[in-house]
Design an enzyme around this catalytic site. Structure first.
Site, PDB file in Angstrom:
ATOM      1  N   HIS A  33      37.117   7.234  58.157  1.00 17.63           N
ATOM      2  CA  HIS A  33      36.830   6.105  57.387  1.00 17.63           C
ATOM      3  C   HIS A  33      37.433   4.872  57.870  1.00 17.63           C
ATOM      4  CE1 HIS A  33      35.374   9.206  54.478  1.00 17.63           C
ATOM      5  NE2 HIS A  33      34.647   8.215  53.712  1.00 17.63           N
ATOM      6  N   CYS A  42      39.082   3.078  49.556  1.00 18.72           N
ATOM      7  CA  CYS A  42      39.233   4.322  48.841  1.00 18.72           C
ATOM      8  C   CYS A  42      40.315   3.960  47.717  1.00 18.72           C
ATOM      9  CB  CYS A  42      39.709   5.442  49.874  1.00 18.72           C
ATOM     10  SG  CYS A  42      38.374   5.806  50.874  1.00 18.72           S
ATOM     11  N   HIS A  86      29.052  26.369  40.504  1.00 13.54           N
ATOM     12  CA  HIS A  86      28.918  27.180  39.176  1.00 13.54           C
ATOM     13  C   HIS A  86      30.120  26.716  38.409  1.00 13.54           C
ATOM     14  CE1 HIS A  86      32.398  29.879  39.951  1.00 13.54           C
ATOM     15  NE2 HIS A  86      31.916  29.882  41.514  1.00 13.54           N
ATOM     16  N   CYS A  93      35.656  15.143  43.902  1.00 11.97           N
ATOM     17  CA  CYS A  93      35.370  15.354  45.315  1.00 11.97           C
ATOM     18  C   CYS A  93      36.696  15.841  45.959  1.00 11.97           C
ATOM     19  CB  CYS A  93      34.999  13.975  45.968  1.00 11.97           C
ATOM     20  SG  CYS A  93      33.292  13.230  45.118  1.00 11.97           S
ATOM     21  N   ALA A 162      41.171  29.190  26.346  1.00 14.03           N
ATOM     22  CA  ALA A 162      42.011  29.308  25.403  1.00 14.03           C
ATOM     23  C   ALA A 162      42.828  27.758  25.265  1.00 14.03           C
ATOM     24  CB  ALA A 162      43.243  30.251  25.704  1.00 14.03           C
ATOM     25  N   HIS A 389      38.749  45.230  38.042  1.00 13.76           N
ATOM     26  CA  HIS A 389      37.393  45.203  37.572  1.00 13.76           C
ATOM     27  C   HIS A 389      36.550  45.981  38.708  1.00 13.76           C
ATOM     28  CE1 HIS A 389      33.230  43.463  36.901  1.00 13.76           C
ATOM     29  NE2 HIS A 389      33.599  42.961  35.995  1.00 13.76           N
ATOM     30  N   GLU A 402      29.721  42.734  34.542  1.00 17.38           N
ATOM     31  CA  GLU A 402      29.450  44.167  33.652  1.00 17.38           C
ATOM     32  C   GLU A 402      28.073  44.134  32.949  1.00 17.38           C
ATOM     33  OE1 GLU A 402      31.843  46.718  30.505  1.00 17.38           O
ATOM     34  OE2 GLU A 402      33.113  45.809  31.909  1.00 17.38           O
ATOM     35  N   ARG A 405      25.345  46.299  34.497  1.00 16.93           N
ATOM     36  CA  ARG A 405      25.425  47.582  34.215  1.00 16.93           C
ATOM     37  C   ARG A 405      24.850  47.808  32.714  1.00 16.93           C
ATOM     38  NH1 ARG A 405      30.995  49.073  34.774  1.00 16.93           N
ATOM     39  NH2 ARG A 405      31.343  46.946  35.366  1.00 16.93           N
ATOM     40  N   ARG A 426      36.620  50.176  32.015  1.00 16.02           N
ATOM     41  CA  ARG A 426      36.736  49.412  33.261  1.00 16.02           C
ATOM     42  C   ARG A 426      37.575  50.210  34.299  1.00 16.02           C
ATOM     43  NH1 ARG A 426      36.581  42.764  32.070  1.00 16.02           N
ATOM     44  NH2 ARG A 426      34.439  42.838  31.858  1.00 16.02           N
ATOM     45  N   HIS A 528      41.792  42.287  38.336  1.00 14.54           N
ATOM     46  CA  HIS A 528      41.057  41.332  37.377  1.00 14.54           C
ATOM     47  C   HIS A 528      41.785  40.824  36.218  1.00 14.54           C
ATOM     48  CE1 HIS A 528      37.220  39.583  35.561  1.00 14.54           C
ATOM     49  NE2 HIS A 528      37.399  40.457  34.722  1.00 14.54           N
ATOM     50  N   HIS A 529      42.456  41.739  35.370  1.00 13.08           N
ATOM     51  CA  HIS A 529      42.947  41.114  34.248  1.00 13.08           C
ATOM     52  C   HIS A 529      44.252  41.828  34.070  1.00 13.08           C
ATOM     53  CE1 HIS A 529      42.311  39.317  30.347  1.00 13.08           C
ATOM     54  NE2 HIS A 529      43.311  40.263  29.811  1.00 13.08           N
ATOM     55  N   ARG A 568      41.663  46.171  28.948  1.00 12.06           N
ATOM     56  CA  ARG A 568      40.902  45.273  27.886  1.00 12.06           C
ATOM     57  C   ARG A 568      39.224  45.850  27.929  1.00 12.06           C
ATOM     58  NH1 ARG A 568      37.499  41.178  29.139  1.00 12.06           N
ATOM     59  NH2 ARG A 568      38.413  40.737  31.428  1.00 12.06           N
ATOM     60  N   GLY A 571      34.105  41.745  27.570  1.00 11.32           N
ATOM     61  CA  GLY A 571      33.544  40.728  26.412  1.00 11.32           C
ATOM     62  C   GLY A 571      34.803  40.422  25.399  1.00 11.32           C
TER      63      GLY A 571
END
Length: 595
Positions: A33, A42, A86, A93, A162, A389, A402, A405, A426, A528-529, A568, A571
């Protein structure tokens, strides 16, 4: 990208025909730039950065190149479009594009696609741990010696489900709130959640004649957690779940589709109509409501230390990526910082069999909040219980919900055979997959399953779900025994017709697999968790080792332990973060009024 805007911008920067030469000569966006623009194109006239969110700077990007939606129109690829994100919220940016140094595609933190971004380097991340930041003694002392930069009733740390729930709830209960987030994007892990939000005896269930009860949800959750859950917390989760759905619905959420996740006795997993991903939708609704309330949201801002007088919270020390250390005076702090599944060093110390595993989590999920809470005297529980997971796509690093499935897909191995009840918990599904040849398996479904869950179209669009018109052809292309696969699906379809799975006792058999094309996604487990975390009571107050409340300190979501026990249920996470986030915000606001 708006072509007229782009043409005007490039002409002003480079002059006609000069783009390629200048682009190759530059080493980063600032170099590029600066060849035909001044710094104030900028930056603010003062030259100083606007804030840690880079609000002003990002507006300049948009003024020249167009909105993210406009840019997405001109950056389409065969299987993905990084600008067609998503992610919920307003993605800045600068989340990916840096100016005076090489850029890093934020998507690379999870995915393995070739994004081919200009002036980019390979994704890397090393942020100092909370312990390492303790070495910044002089900077921290200087910040603490200064007056607080802000004074509010409640500070919420973390912008996942949360955190946003706590911020909105605290505001609606009369508190002045600041919400801080260390990442450049909102949503935490919640934005990645796709399956649903468990809730019992809701209006949505009643409309579909689904019989359920908080007592049954309680029983399922305790069983799934191997009965080491804190029953008082599980009682809150199950008894308040309907109110959580109602709360979200009243704020504009669509939770009308109801399906089933592993370990549930009935359909209670609520998601948007058509089966779209629930997490990003919920976060978007909460974000929109945060904006409506003019809640102060600060990105790239990290919670470092809970400040106390005696045992009582007086505020929080934070570190802005650009503004450095400062402190906020507050009566109460809500920690909603998520778990530590992205921190494999910590994960593998607690569960060695997970060493080297990839993770489904966003890059900020390293356990900061737990460290900050422990430094403030918090007790922890269940840290050793870490969930994998079962269905992380081998190609592209995409987590496959999940719900695929739950809506009828089956799992097969390279030999073309089923090997597990697909909607078991799981931990059991993950263990079964790891026992198969290559330590992976294939999620198989047809067009009837695809039509039942709109989220599946995203997997197909990303190119991780190849298809064929016959099972034999699909098997040949994917290295699966097509003859055996055909026999397996025929046998499964008979089970569906008869209403009984004689091989693996799968409890729900929603549809036969014989419509249109067949699809497979190769999957393997990913960390996963993290079920464990800081200990809370039934008011979401964080407690110490003697189970004494730390006045003014609250916790909600994956940073806490006790709700999910050893495992867990799918859901339950969205239900957890909304229910306990809302409770933490309400209680923090109440505490502020009383103190």
């Amino acid at each position: 990208m708006n072509k007229m805007k782009l043409a005007v911008c490039l002409a002003s920067i480079l002059g006609t025909g000069a783009f390629m030469g200048h682009a190759m000569a530059a080493d980063n966006l600032a170099d590029f730039h600066s060849q035909n623009q001044e710094c104030d194109s900028c930056h603010q006239p003062s030259g100083e950065l606007s804030n840690d969110s880079l609000t002003y700077e990002n507006k300049q990007c948009v003024s020249c190149h167009g909105s993210l939606k406009e840019v997405a129109e001109e950056t389409k690829h065969e299987h993905y479009n990084a600008h067609d994100s998503h992610f919920p919220g307003d993605v800045a940016c600068t989340s990916c594009h840096s100016a005076h140094q090489k850029s890093m595609v934020y998507c690379d933190s999870c995915h393995s696609f070739d994004f081919n971004m200009p002036y980019a380097k390979k994704w890397e991340r090393h942020e100092p741990s909370i312990a390492e930041l303790a070495k910044d003694k002089s900077e921290r002392q200087a910040a603490l010696a200064s007056r607080p930069r802000d004074t509010v009733d409640v500070v919420v740390v973390g912008s996942g489900g949360a955190g946003f729930s706590a911020a909105v709830s605290a505001h609606d209960n009369g508190a002045k709130v600041i919400l801080i987030e260390k990442e450049p994007v909102i949503g935490g892990n919640a934005k990645l959640a796709a399956g649903g939000m468990n809730a019992a005896w809701t209006e949505q269930q009643k409309a579909k004649s689904i019989e359920d009860s908080p007592e049954l949800m309680f029983k399922d959750t305790m069983k799934g957690g191997r009965d080491i859950n804190d029953p008082k917390l599980v009682e809150i989760l199950s008894s308040h779940s309907k109110a959580s759905v109602d709360w979200m619905t009243n704020m504009g959420a669509d939770l009308n589709d109801v399906g089933r996740m592993g370990g549930a006795s009935v359909n209670r997993s609520h998601r948007p109509t058509g089966g779209a991903g629930v997490g990003a939708h919920v976060v978007q609704v909460l974000y929109d409501n945060t904006l409506k309330r003019n809640i102060d949201l600060r990105m790239n801002t990290r919670g470092i230390e809970i400040l106390k007088e005696g045992n009582k919270v007086t505020g929080i020390l934070v570190k802005g990526m650009y503004t450095g250390y400062y402190w906020i005076k507050a009566d109460a702090v809500v920690l909603a910082t998520g778990g530590f599944a992205k921190n494999n060093e910590r994960v593998s110390k607690l569960d060695p069999k997970l060493k080297g595993f990839v993770s489904t989590n966003q890059p900020g999920a390293v356990g900061d909040g737990i460290d900050v809470a422990q430094n403030a005297g918090a007790a922890t529980r269940d840290l050793e219980y870490i969930q994998a997971h079962p269905t992380l796509s081998v190609k592209g690093g995409v987590m496959v919900t999940e719900a695929v499935r739950g809506n009828g897909a089956i799992l097969v191995n390279r030999e073309g055979k089923r090997f597990v009840n697909e909607i078991t918990t799981r931990d059991k599904a993950s263990a079964a997959i790891l026992q198969q040849t290559g330590k992976s398996a294939f999620l198989l479904f047809d067009d009837s399953v695809r039509k039942s869950l709109s989220k599946i179209n995203q997997y197909i669009g990303l190119g991780v779900a190849p298809s064929a018109s016959s099972l034999v052809k699909l098997g040949e292309e994917q290295g699966i025994d097509g003859k055996v696969l055909t026999e397996t699906v025929a046998r499964y379809n008979e089970f569906v017709k008869n209403g009984k799975d004689s091989d693996f006792e799968r409890p729900n058999l929603p549809r036969t697999l014989n419509e249109g094309h067949y699809y497979v996604i190769e999957v393997t487990p990913g960390v996963h968790h993290t079920m464990g975390g800081v200990m809370i009571d039934t008011k979401a107050e964080i407690v110490d080792a003697k189970k004494q409340v730390i006045p003014g300190l609250y916790g909600a979501g994956e940073v806490t332990g006790g709700v999910h026990g050893a495992n867990r249920l799918g859901g339950n996470a969205i239900s957890d973060i909304i229910t306990f986030g809302r409770l933490a915000g309400e209680q923090a606001a109440k505490y502020s009024k009383e103190h």
